[in-house]
Design a protein around this motif. Structure first.
Motif, PDB file in Angstrom:
ATOM      1  N   ILE A 337      34.364  36.417  47.911  1.00 54.24           N
ATOM      2  CA  ILE A 337      34.457  35.438  46.672  1.00 54.24           C
ATOM      3  C   ILE A 337      35.744  35.328  46.090  1.00 54.24           C
ATOM      4  O   ILE A 337      36.150  36.468  45.630  1.00 54.24           O
ATOM      5  CB  ILE A 337      33.082  35.592  45.699  1.00 54.24           C
ATOM      6  N   VAL A 338      36.663  34.285  46.210  1.00 53.44           N
ATOM      7  CA  VAL A 338      37.781  34.580  45.826  1.00 53.44           C
ATOM      8  C   VAL A 338      38.009  33.499  44.504  1.00 53.44           C
ATOM      9  O   VAL A 338      37.497  32.467  44.479  1.00 53.44           O
ATOM     10  CB  VAL A 338      38.804  33.728  47.007  1.00 53.44           C
ATOM     11  N   GLY A 339      38.815  33.824  43.401  1.00 59.73           N
ATOM     12  CA  GLY A 339      39.089  33.154  42.463  1.00 59.73           C
ATOM     13  C   GLY A 339      39.948  33.935  41.378  1.00 59.73           C
ATOM     14  O   GLY A 339      40.330  35.116  41.561  1.00 59.73           O
ATOM     15  N   GLU A 340      40.400  33.077  40.393  1.00 58.62           N
ATOM     16  CA  GLU A 340      41.327  33.539  39.460  1.00 58.62           C
ATOM     17  C   GLU A 340      40.430  34.282  38.436  1.00 58.62           C
ATOM     18  O   GLU A 340      39.151  34.073  38.401  1.00 58.62           O
ATOM     19  CB  GLU A 340      42.106  32.477  38.851  1.00 58.62           C
ATOM     20  N   SER A 341      41.100  34.986  37.539  1.00 59.91           N
ATOM     21  CA  SER A 341      40.364  35.683  36.296  1.00 59.91           C
ATOM     22  C   SER A 341      39.495  34.725  35.507  1.00 59.91           C
ATOM     23  O   SER A 341      40.092  33.638  35.145  1.00 59.91           O
ATOM     24  CB  SER A 341      41.170  36.519  35.164  1.00 59.91           C
ATOM     25  N   GLY A 342      38.330  35.120  35.219  1.00 60.08           N
ATOM     26  CA  GLY A 342      37.473  33.772  34.346  1.00 60.08           C
ATOM     27  C   GLY A 342      36.980  32.804  35.507  1.00 60.08           C
ATOM     28  O   GLY A 342      36.310  31.981  34.817  1.00 60.08           O
ATOM     29  N   SER A 343      37.058  33.132  36.696  1.00 58.18           N
ATOM     30  CA  SER A 343      36.441  32.190  37.455  1.00 58.18           C
ATOM     31  C   SER A 343      34.676  32.167  37.757  1.00 58.18           C
ATOM     32  O   SER A 343      34.156  31.371  38.153  1.00 58.18           O
ATOM     33  CB  SER A 343      37.072  32.091  38.975  1.00 58.18           C
ATOM     34  N   GLY A 344      34.383  33.529  37.264  1.00 59.21           N
ATOM     35  CA  GLY A 344      32.970  33.715  37.330  1.00 59.21           C
ATOM     36  C   GLY A 344      32.489  34.587  38.699  1.00 59.21           C
ATOM     37  O   GLY A 344      31.423  34.961  38.925  1.00 59.21           O
ATOM     38  N   ILE A 467      28.378  45.671  47.736  1.00 59.72           N
ATOM     39  CA  ILE A 467      29.245  44.765  46.723  1.00 59.72           C
ATOM     40  C   ILE A 467      30.740  45.411  46.641  1.00 59.72           C
ATOM     41  O   ILE A 467      30.744  46.527  46.006  1.00 59.72           O
ATOM     42  CB  ILE A 467      28.754  44.280  45.638  1.00 59.72           C
ATOM     43  N   ALA A 468      31.855  44.731  47.130  1.00 60.40           N
ATOM     44  CA  ALA A 468      33.077  45.414  46.557  1.00 60.40           C
ATOM     45  C   ALA A 468      33.935  44.726  45.613  1.00 60.40           C
ATOM     46  O   ALA A 468      34.448  43.563  45.974  1.00 60.40           O
ATOM     47  CB  ALA A 468      34.084  45.743  48.047  1.00 60.40           C
ATOM     48  N   ASP A 469      33.974  45.127  44.303  1.00 62.66           N
ATOM     49  CA  ASP A 469      34.427  44.160  43.179  1.00 62.66           C
ATOM     50  C   ASP A 469      35.844  44.597  43.079  1.00 62.66           C
ATOM     51  O   ASP A 469      36.281  45.508  42.439  1.00 62.66           O
ATOM     52  CB  ASP A 469      33.525  44.355  42.079  1.00 62.66           C
ATOM     53  N   GLU A 470      36.812  43.827  43.669  1.00 58.71           N
ATOM     54  CA  GLU A 470      38.112  44.121  43.525  1.00 58.71           C
ATOM     55  C   GLU A 470      38.495  45.470  43.995  1.00 58.71           C
ATOM     56  O   GLU A 470      39.488  46.237  43.679  1.00 58.71           O
ATOM     57  CB  GLU A 470      38.589  43.797  42.072  1.00 58.71           C
ATOM     58  N   ALA A 497      25.653  44.307  55.154  1.00 61.53           N
ATOM     59  CA  ALA A 497      26.134  42.804  54.743  1.00 61.53           C
ATOM     60  C   ALA A 497      27.165  43.102  53.522  1.00 61.53           C
ATOM     61  O   ALA A 497      26.834  43.950  52.730  1.00 61.53           O
ATOM     62  CB  ALA A 497      24.839  42.083  53.987  1.00 61.53           C
ATOM     63  N   VAL A 498      28.446  42.582  53.536  1.00 57.69           N
ATOM     64  CA  VAL A 498      29.449  42.900  52.379  1.00 57.69           C
ATOM     65  C   VAL A 498      29.695  41.736  51.600  1.00 57.69           C
ATOM     66  O   VAL A 498      30.010  40.544  52.232  1.00 57.69           O
ATOM     67  CB  VAL A 498      30.682  43.573  53.014  1.00 57.69           C
ATOM     68  N   LEU A 499      29.647  41.934  50.308  1.00 61.96           N
ATOM     69  CA  LEU A 499      30.010  40.710  49.299  1.00 61.96           C
ATOM     70  C   LEU A 499      31.511  41.237  48.722  1.00 61.96           C
ATOM     71  O   LEU A 499      31.485  42.286  47.976  1.00 61.96           O
ATOM     72  CB  LEU A 499      28.928  40.417  48.256  1.00 61.96           C
ATOM     73  N   PHE A 500      32.578  40.801  49.098  1.00 67.78           N
ATOM     74  CA  PHE A 500      33.854  41.252  48.886  1.00 67.78           C
ATOM     75  C   PHE A 500      34.439  40.160  47.762  1.00 67.78           C
ATOM     76  O   PHE A 500      34.585  39.002  47.893  1.00 67.78           O
ATOM     77  CB  PHE A 500      34.653  41.065  49.973  1.00 67.78           C
ATOM     78  N   ILE A 501      34.481  40.573  46.583  1.00 64.80           N
ATOM     79  CA  ILE A 501      35.127  40.007  45.517  1.00 64.80           C
ATOM     80  C   ILE A 501      36.687  40.288  45.192  1.00 64.80           C
ATOM     81  O   ILE A 501      36.999  41.224  45.422  1.00 64.80           O
ATOM     82  CB  ILE A 501      34.544  40.197  43.965  1.00 64.80           C
ATOM     83  N   THR A 502      37.566  39.230  45.477  1.00 66.42           N
ATOM     84  CA  THR A 502      38.913  39.512  45.218  1.00 66.42           C
ATOM     85  C   THR A 502      39.586  38.283  44.623  1.00 66.42           C
ATOM     86  O   THR A 502      39.215  37.255  44.733  1.00 66.42           O
ATOM     87  CB  THR A 502      39.588  40.029  46.499  1.00 66.42           C
ATOM     88  N   HIS A 503      40.741  38.636  44.165  1.00 60.99           N
ATOM     89  CA  HIS A 503      41.607  37.495  43.739  1.00 60.99           C
ATOM     90  C   HIS A 503      43.078  37.511  44.680  1.00 60.99           C
ATOM     91  O   HIS A 503      43.677  36.568  44.664  1.00 60.99           O
ATOM     92  CB  HIS A 503      42.329  38.113  42.203  1.00 60.99           C
ATOM     93  N   ASP A 504      42.841  38.283  45.546  1.00 62.23           N
ATOM     94  CA  ASP A 504      43.999  38.421  46.549  1.00 62.23           C
ATOM     95  C   ASP A 504      43.866  37.474  47.814  1.00 62.23           C
ATOM     96  O   ASP A 504      42.792  37.912  48.557  1.00 62.23           O
ATOM     97  CB  ASP A 504      44.383  39.895  46.868  1.00 62.23           C
ATOM     98  N   LEU A 505      44.529  36.600  47.950  1.00 64.15           N
ATOM     99  CA  LEU A 505      44.210  35.867  49.077  1.00 64.15           C
ATOM    100  C   LEU A 505      44.573  36.369  50.341  1.00 64.15           C
ATOM    101  O   LEU A 505      43.469  36.219  51.449  1.00 64.15           O
ATOM    102  CB  LEU A 505      44.939  34.289  49.202  1.00 64.15           C
ATOM    103  N   GLY A 521      33.454  29.004  37.034  1.00 61.94           N
ATOM    104  CA  GLY A 521      32.031  29.253  37.179  1.00 61.94           C
ATOM    105  C   GLY A 521      31.327  28.473  38.623  1.00 61.94           C
ATOM    106  O   GLY A 521      30.037  28.790  38.732  1.00 61.94           O
ATOM    107  N   ARG A 522      32.193  27.650  39.111  1.00 62.60           N
ATOM    108  CA  ARG A 522      31.627  26.903  40.211  1.00 62.60           C
ATOM    109  C   ARG A 522      32.167  27.239  41.523  1.00 62.60           C
ATOM    110  O   ARG A 522      33.477  27.704  41.597  1.00 62.60           O
ATOM    111  CB  ARG A 522      31.554  25.624  40.229  1.00 62.60           C
ATOM    112  N   VAL A 523      31.215  27.111  42.644  1.00 57.79           N
ATOM    113  CA  VAL A 523      32.111  27.415  43.794  1.00 57.79           C
ATOM    114  C   VAL A 523      32.645  26.275  44.271  1.00 57.79           C
ATOM    115  O   VAL A 523      31.717  25.214  44.501  1.00 57.79           O
ATOM    116  CB  VAL A 523      30.761  27.938  44.983  1.00 57.79           C
ATOM    117  N   VAL A 524      33.695  26.065  44.488  1.00 57.62           N
ATOM    118  CA  VAL A 524      34.302  24.676  44.720  1.00 57.62           C
ATOM    119  C   VAL A 524      34.412  24.419  46.276  1.00 57.62           C
ATOM    120  O   VAL A 524      34.640  23.163  46.732  1.00 57.62           O
ATOM    121  CB  VAL A 524      35.738  24.465  43.995  1.00 57.62           C
TER     122      VAL A 524
END
Lengths: 560, 313
Positions: A337-344, A467-470, A497-505, A521-524
């Motif tokens: 899950i990629v996104g900037e801060s506050g993206s949810g 889940i790896a949160d950053e 199964a891995v859910l990898f949260i990051t802001h780093d593309l 807050g949305r998946v675009v």
């Protein structure tokens, strides 16, 4: 390369150029050594470092944590912690040795000849003073301008750093501004008196990638317009590729090598530099092969989280942190899950782990919907989802041995102490740490080692979803590479199964099979990594990629 | 903000209700009969019973409570058993010395303690720091009456600079008022100086590690400006909190100090009222202190917003 903005040299620059001895460097650091207090891991924080910064030039100091790059910048400003002492060398600011300057002279020089901006715009401004007052302080301290002149000058600089509505910003407190705006205030404060040297200590590290791109552009524009010499401290080679004219690579307080950016990035002479640059993850996704239809581990359906504050007399505030999020993760797959801060993105992760309760939608773990089941019935499912958090320094209890931290979970779920320890020893091997180190405390490990311990702690529960949160964001790039490889290896071996949260593309490109891009807050955009990175469809995704520093640079492909 | 103040003012009601019940029951449950105290040593049991009937003390407790609360709600604080005056007039008579003592003590404590704490934080780990903190421990440990009697001995008896005891009304003779205020406020202030200096030091020390202090220094500001403008204001919230708590403790300190220095204030009134089992006076004074306490804490909470713009109610 640096998207140099070709503004014609202003008259001010010309004036300065003629005033200052032409071509003489604004900053010369000669054989600088700074001693560490006795009992440290080495004698000197900085040893025998020499380099120069010329007018109008951006010199990047690059290095991993502990390389001494920040110590150098603080030494120049005379802001070194009392425990650290410069023991030899000279620092010449336009020929004047600041190491020999009195405290009073240093105060005169600060903000007039040399200025500094810092990493954390959130904390670098005084929260109880308006932004205008904080800049005004500089003028009151260093100039004899009257109130009206000062105000005009401040509005002028606020306009120059491209802050909207300078009058309003002038009267605002820092907490009323965004991170990028605060960093602009810092830059305005640093440059209001046109110093010859600007020291920027990781000024964009704490910012989102799109904001980072804007700030980098602003710094380059302003310094070019004024002919300011910039000493830019960073650990990020993407930023280096974007902004630097010359690069100095530091390791353990020593200068490894220095040269023009293009040369260092494509033809580094030293093995360390090569290793460092090759560790930078590529922004082009690795080909990860075709996925077979596998067993579903996690599926969310219209997952949403709404925060609302209700008050009798005030308007109630509603924040939609996540809206209608549909995700799927199968066995042996990594979803980013990629996104900037506050993206949810973190909100979603926390809902899935039921650390917070979702407001709407369903979360299926296997066949069970855990979105709303009560705590008692949730407990057996807790084991199945484990999280590795961002900051390994704070996510381990400092008063517990790492062994106790690892076995706490399994023992809560009924495993005996001996068996749990047995498992912990095995896991320490899995994460490539010494099993005999289980009786040590977290502070005895480095950041990368601690993150391995956190991974071992999560694996000890034998989860189905990790889940790896950053989880690698706080790590140095070479350590980051190792931890990423470890995570990927564990995923394959345990079919996790891995859910990898990051802001780093870049990180996302390397580790994810599928990517979900989140914004507000949305998946675009959601799809296979190769597809999302290769041919982004959504406007936001395109903006995000366009902002990634050094995106046109393939790191680690060295010329012969 | 108005919402916040309104809510806090409304919250005084349950506080007072609890305090009222508590005080009322405590007084009735402790041994000692006010009628017997009033009647004197030689009174017959009939005389005492008479007095009891007159004061309403022969009624069941719940009736006494209901009557008292009813009177209070009508603004009638009752009549003192012992002083034969209305409680309201008693308090009005005695409030000035206590108020003066409290204000002088607070001003003295803040003016001395805050700079001491800032200096100790700035000179952290040096001899200056250790001396300030040493005195702070001393200030905590020595009781008010010991300090009081020591000061009286040195400054009033031995040196003869200041009066031993007594009080001059502020309206009568301001010089005399100050003379009589110095020793009591100094004695009472010692513990607050210790407390506030300690908290100021801890709070400033924490703030000095903040990034914006580094920014302030990078701007070329002098140490004094960094400390006073940037550090102290950010450190203000915990300091204010302690001052607020201090005001509550001040009430207890005032009782002792007023006795030592013979000040005719509320503290001494409370002592006299307790000794003579003067129920209406005790009840009224304690209720008044509770109101003051709640109000002061409200003021402190409002003061937070002046120091920190991020705090909004």
């Amino acid at each position: 390369m640096s998207s140099s903005v070709s503004t014609p040299a202003s008259s001010q620059t010309a004036a300065r150029a003629s005033k200052a001895k032409a071509n003489s460097p604004v900053l010369e650091v000669k054989n600088l050594s700074v001693a560490l207090p006795s009992g440290g891991d080495r004698a000197n924080a900085v040893s025998n470092v020499s380099f120069t910064v010329n007018p109008g030039e951006i010199v990047c100091l690059v290095g991993e944590s502990g390389s001494g790059k920040s110590v150098i910048s603080f030494t120049i400003m005379g802001l070194l912690a009392k425990a650290l002492k410069p023991v030899s060398g000279e620092i010449l600011l336009e020929g004047e040795n600041v190491l020999a300057a009195s405290e009073a002279r240093l105060r005169e020089l600060r903000c007039t000849r040399m200025s500094m901006i810092f990493q954390e715009p959130m904390t670098a401004l005084n929260p109880v003073m308006t932004c205008g007052d904080q800049i005004d302080e500089v003028l009151r301290t260093h100039t004899k301008l009257d109130a009206a002149q000062r105000k005009a000058k401040i509005i002028g600089i606020l306009t120059r750093v491209k802050l909207p509505d300078p009058e309003r910003i002038y009267a605002s407190f820092p907490h009323q501004l965004s991170g990028g705006q605060r960093q602009r205030i810092m830059i305005a404060m640093a440059l209001v008196l046109d110093p010859v040297l600007l020291i920027a200590d990781e000024p964009t590290t704490a910012l989102d990638v799109t904001t980072q791109a804007e700030i980098l552009k602003l710094i380059a524009e302003l310094q070019e317009g004024q002919g300011t010499g910039v000493l830019f401290i960073t650990h990020d080679f993407g930023v280096v590729a974007e902004i630097a004219h010359r690069v100095a690579v530091l390791r353990w307080g020593e200068l490894v090598e220095m040269g023009p950016t293009e040369q260092i990035l494509s033809r580094p002479a030293q093995a360390y530099t090569r290793m460092l640059i090759s560790s930078v993850p590529s922004i082009h996704p690795a080909h990860r092969g075709v996925r077979l239809a596998r067993e579903m581990v996690l599926r969310t359906e219209k997952l949403g989280k709404i925060y609302s504050s209700k008050s009798l007399f005030q308007k109630s505030r509603v924040v939609k942190a996540a809206i209608g999020v549909d995700l799927e993760v199968r066995k042996g797959e990594t979803l980013g899950i990629v996104g900037e801060s506050g993206s949810g993105k973190s909100t979603v992760a926390r809902c899935i782990a039921r650390l917070i309760d979702p407001s709407e939608g369903n979360i299926y773990l296997g066949d069970t919907d855990i979105a709303r089941i009560p705590a008692v019935r949730l407990r057996p499912h807790r084991r199945k989802v484990q999280i590795v958090f961002q900051d390994p320094y704070r996510s381990l209890n400092p008063r517990m041995t790492v062994g106790d931290s690892i076995i706490e979970g399994p023992m809560n779920f009924g495993l005996g102490h001996a068996e749990a320890m047995q498992r912990a020893r095995k896991l320490m091997e899995t994460v490539r740490l010494d099993p005999n180190a289980l009786d040590r405390y977290p502070h005895q490990f480095s950041g990368g080692q601690r993150q391995r311990i956190c991974i071992a702690r999560a694996l000890a529960m034998e989860p189905e979803l990790l889940i790896a949160d950053e989880a690698v964001s706080a790590l140095d790039v070479s350590v980051q590479k190792q931890v990423l490889e470890l995570l990927d290896e564990i995923r394959q071996r345990l079919n996790l199964a891995v859910l990898f949260i990051t802001h780093d593309l870049r990180v996302a490109a390397q580790i994810c099979d599928y990517v979900a891009v989140m914004s507000q807050g949305r998946v675009v955009e959601y799809g296979a990594a190769e597809q999302v990175f290769g041919a982004p469809k959504h406007e936001y995704t395109k903006t995000l990629f366009a902002a990634a520093p050094g995106r046109n640079w393939e790191f680690g492909k060295f010329a012969a | 903000m108005i919402d916040f103040i309104a809510r806090r003012l409304v919250s005084i009601v349950p506080v007072l209700a609890v305090v009222a019940i508590f005080v009322f029951l405590m007084l009735r449950l402790t041994p000692g009969d006010p009628a017997a105290v009033i009647a004197g040593d030689n009174a017959t049991s009939d005389q005492i019973a008479d007095i009891r009937a007159k004061l309403g003390l022969d009624l069941p407790i719940w009736q006494q409570f209901a009557i008292w609360i009813g009177d209070m709600l009508h603004g009638n604080f009752g009549e003192s058993f012992f002083f034969k005056k209305t409680v309201a007039s008693l308090i009005a008579q005695r409030i000035e010395p206590t108020l003066a003592l409290a204000i002088c003590t607070l001003i003295l404590a803040v003016v001395i303690a805050v700079p001491l704490g800032v200096i100790a934080a700035y000179r952290h780990g040096t001899a200056v720091d250790r001396i300030v903190m040493g005195f702070s421990v001393l200030g905590f440990s020595v009781p008010v009456f010991v300090i009081g009697y020591c000061l009286i001995y040195v400054f009033a008896i031995y040196l003869g600079w200041l009066p031993v005891q007594g009080y001059t009304r502020i309206g009568v003779d301001f010089g005399g008022f100050l003379e009589h205020m110095i020793l009591p406020s100094v004695s009472l202030a010692v513990i607050y100086i210790a407390l506030i200096a300690r908290i100021t030091r801890a709070s400033v020390l924490e703030v000095l590690n903040e990034d914006y202090i580094r920014t302030a220094r990078a701007k070329g500001l002098s140490n004094r400006v960094v400390l006073m403008r940037h550090a102290l204001r950010n450190a203000a919230v915990p300091i204010l909190t302690v001052i607020g708590i201090g005001v509550a403790l001040l009430i207890g300190g005032a009782v002792v100090t007023e006795s030592v220095y013979g000040l005719p204030g509320l503290g001494r009134l409370t002592v006299e009222a307790v000794l003579s089992r003067d129920f209406p006076t005790i009840q009224a004074v304690i209720l008044m202190f509770s109101v003051v306490y709640v109000l002061i804490n409200l003021l402190i909470d409002i003061a937070y917003t002046l120091f920190d713009p991020r705090i909004r109610y």
